[in-house]
Design a protein around this motif. Sequence first.
Motif, short mmCIF file in Angstrom:
data_model
loop_
_atom_site.label_atom_id
_atom_site.label_comp_id
_atom_site.label_asym_id
_atom_site.label_seq_id
_atom_site.Cartn_x
_atom_site.Cartn_y
_atom_site.Cartn_z
N ARG A 621 0.83 -1.21 0.00
CA ARG A 621 0.00 0.00 0.00
C ARG A 621 0.86 1.25 0.00
N GLU A 622 1.96 1.23 0.75
CA GLU A 622 2.84 2.39 0.78
C GLU A 622 3.50 2.64 -0.57
N ILE A 623 3.89 1.55 -1.26
CA ILE A 623 4.50 1.70 -2.58
C ILE A 623 3.49 2.27 -3.57
N VAL A 624 2.24 1.75 -3.55
CA VAL A 624 1.21 2.24 -4.47
C VAL A 624 0.88 3.70 -4.16
N LYS A 625 0.77 4.02 -2.87
CA LYS A 625 0.46 5.39 -2.48
C LYS A 625 1.58 6.34 -2.89
N SER A 626 2.83 5.91 -2.70
CA SER A 626 3.97 6.74 -3.07
C SER A 626 4.02 6.94 -4.58
N LYS A 627 3.70 5.89 -5.33
CA LYS A 627 3.70 6.00 -6.79
C LYS A 627 2.61 6.94 -7.26
N SER A 628 1.44 6.85 -6.63
CA SER A 628 0.32 7.73 -7.00
C SER A 628 0.66 9.19 -6.72
N LYS A 629 1.24 9.47 -5.56
CA LYS A 629 1.63 10.84 -5.24
C LYS A 629 2.68 11.34 -6.21
N SER A 630 3.60 10.46 -6.61
CA SER A 630 4.65 10.87 -7.53
C SER A 630 4.08 11.24 -8.88
N GLU A 631 3.09 10.47 -9.36
CA GLU A 631 2.47 10.77 -10.65
C GLU A 631 1.69 12.08 -10.59
N THR A 632 0.95 12.29 -9.49
CA THR A 632 0.17 13.52 -9.34
C THR A 632 1.09 14.74 -9.30
N TYR A 633 2.18 14.61 -8.57
CA TYR A 633 3.11 15.73 -8.48
C TYR A 633 3.76 16.01 -9.83
N THR A 634 4.06 14.97 -10.59
CA THR A 634 4.68 15.17 -11.90
C THR A 634 3.73 15.90 -12.84
N LEU A 635 2.44 15.49 -12.85
CA LEU A 635 1.47 16.12 -13.74
C LEU A 635 1.20 17.56 -13.32
N SER A 636 1.13 17.78 -12.01
CA SER A 636 0.86 19.14 -11.52
C SER A 636 1.99 20.08 -11.90
N SER A 637 3.19 19.61 -11.83
CA SER A 637 4.33 20.46 -12.17
C SER A 637 4.36 20.77 -13.65
N LYS A 638 3.81 19.85 -14.48
CA LYS A 638 3.81 20.10 -15.93
C LYS A 638 2.71 21.08 -16.32
N LEU A 639 1.52 20.97 -15.67
CA LEU A 639 0.41 21.84 -16.02
C LEU A 639 0.54 23.24 -15.44
N GLY A 640 1.31 23.39 -14.41
CA GLY A 640 1.53 24.70 -13.80
C GLY A 640 0.62 24.94 -12.62
N PRO A 641 0.92 25.92 -11.80
CA PRO A 641 0.13 26.19 -10.58
C PRO A 641 -1.22 26.80 -10.86
N ASP A 642 -1.45 27.39 -12.06
CA ASP A 642 -2.71 28.08 -12.35
C ASP A 642 -3.75 27.16 -12.95
N SER A 643 -3.41 25.88 -13.15
CA SER A 643 -4.35 24.95 -13.78
C SER A 643 -5.52 24.66 -12.87
N LYS A 644 -6.71 24.50 -13.48
CA LYS A 644 -7.91 24.18 -12.73
C LYS A 644 -7.97 22.68 -12.46
N PRO A 645 -8.75 22.35 -11.46
CA PRO A 645 -8.85 20.92 -11.14
C PRO A 645 -9.38 20.10 -12.30
N SER A 646 -10.34 20.69 -13.09
CA SER A 646 -10.87 19.94 -14.23
C SER A 646 -9.82 19.71 -15.28
#
Length: 660
Positions: A621-646
């Motif tokens: 569970r910790e590995i899956v959770k860490s992988k999920s957080k890593s993917e979310t952080y990677t996408l957020s950094s690519k879209l920028g801080p002004d991106s909407k949740p949608s």
Amino acid sequence: MRGPSLLPGLCFLLSLPGAVAQKAKASCPRCPQNASCVNGTYCTCDSGYASGSGQKFFTFPLETCNDINECEPPFSVYCGLNAECQNVEGSFHCRCVSGYSLLSGDTQFKNSNENTCQDTTSSKTPPTKGKKMLQQVVDNFESLVTSKTLWETEEKRKVASMATSTLQDVETSALESALASALKAPENGKVMKAHNSGVAVETRVVTDNCSEERKIISLQAQGNSVDIHCNAVVQGNTQGPSAVAFISYVFLGNIINATFFEETNERDRVYLNSQVVSAAIGPKRNTSLPKTVTLSFRHTKMKPSGKKAFCVYWKSSQEGGRWSTDGCFLIHVNESHTICNSTHLSSFAVLMAFTSQEEDPVLTVITYVGLGLSLLCLLLAALTFLLCKAIQNMSTSLHLQLSLCLFLAHLLFLVGIDQTKPQVLCAIIAGALHYLYLAAFTWMLLEGLHLFLTARNLTVVNYSSVNKLMRKLMFPVGYGVPAVIVAISAASRPHLYGTPERCWLHLDQGFIWGFLGPVCAIVCVNLVLFLLVLWILKRKILSLNSEVSTIQNTRMLTLKATAQLFILGCTWCLGILQVGPAAQIAAYLFTIINSLQGVFIFLVYCLLSQQVWKQYQKWFREIVKSKSKSETYTLSSKLGPDSKPSQVREPVAYSSVSPP
């Protein structure tokens, strides 16, 4: 996996391709003296020299090429009768002994085929009475052996009895001739030789109680030789001369052949690969000696590689006589000679056995696959015992040390069991395997002892003092006791580490018992502890009818106890059962179970443990959770801080299918 003394080799040595040595040494400036370049890559020692490491090809710049003494064992070049070998730097030559010369007038020759040594003193000095007697003994024996009607009988017992009587008569007559010659002409009778086409005799007389003699007396006959200590010849005889005789029989091996040897496996075919020789001392005919004698045999069939050699002597018995290995020890075998040690004097020979039993390729595949899986499972088990804090206790520490020892032993076995060259490396590998497998079995013993104490704790309220004592002593015992055993073995017989076929303990002189002895003792002790554990658990189960949960835990302990005996003790007994009609079945069971030993340990102590399963799930569970957080952080950094949740949600769904 077969036991280390029975296991087939699993790693094949890389052999260098044949190369022709180049004459020019300039292309290999790093080659040492007396060495030549091979293909501009390797160095090899010149003819008549051998490398210090024993390797034929080498690149090490500090390697040395040393002169080979072809006149000493294991080479012992045979120059023929009345001649001796003379070693020179990088080569050798033969020359006639004192009182003999070549017909050509030359002073030296190369081999026995060029031997024309003739007696130059016969016209001046008539032969002594002792020499006449010795020659008469030789001639009488030849006529006896060549008498086909005497030996052509279907009664094997009668042939053996006649051979025993004949050997004793020849030895006695040769010694009497030597002593008679010494009494009448001490100087001329000191060394005597006689020969014909069927037998050769050399005798030596000691008249001064070894005061002026070399400590070791060497006698040769037809390419065979014996080295005996001077004191063994004299045996405290200070009243008169003592003599030693060495006799080599050319045709006797055709009569008392390998059919008189009964100590080999039924599947092994045995043949005599040397002349029959006899060694005797007098006037005291003691056969037991305070020090061993060394015998060198010249093979009648060269290049017996891949065959097992037996040093045997002719043992008289009620059936007449037979070949036996008692008191005879194999020291060295090469393509042309075999060297043996013996604790007594008699008639000797070398038997060669080539077995029809070929290594089963299926067993080899099973060993490869099983050991590979075991290495993986042992590694996973060791990591589990180290990282899973919820199960860390004394039992886990024992499991961890056992897993580490087995992992290292199996890994070294796969990598180094067939690395027989150089001999020093092979001996080191054999010693390391000896230590690692002994350490593994010692930890098995500690496992069995701890299991017994755990079961005993179900009925004894306080055993903490015993538990603390075991915790203090387990590491000194687990690693110290095997170290002491290996140190004693290496100090007493270091040359018996490594064999020509495998980097393991030699079977000669009972050296293998330095491993089998402790293993058998540990298996027996674990068996007793296992029976005691079953008895304790049976009593506990009968007294806990109402406590279902406790009964279940006790049954799980019983299951693990049974599995532990099956994995760590019982399976090695199958190695002893590999004889008779069920040998093939026992070999397959032994190989399968022992090669999967690491798999069973991981299964019993990790996969069948609820605490370990919970820890595995938590890690997952910790590995899956860490992988999920890593993917979310990677996408957020690519879209920028002004991106909407949608705007983020849609790429996340896409990222689960295709990486950004």
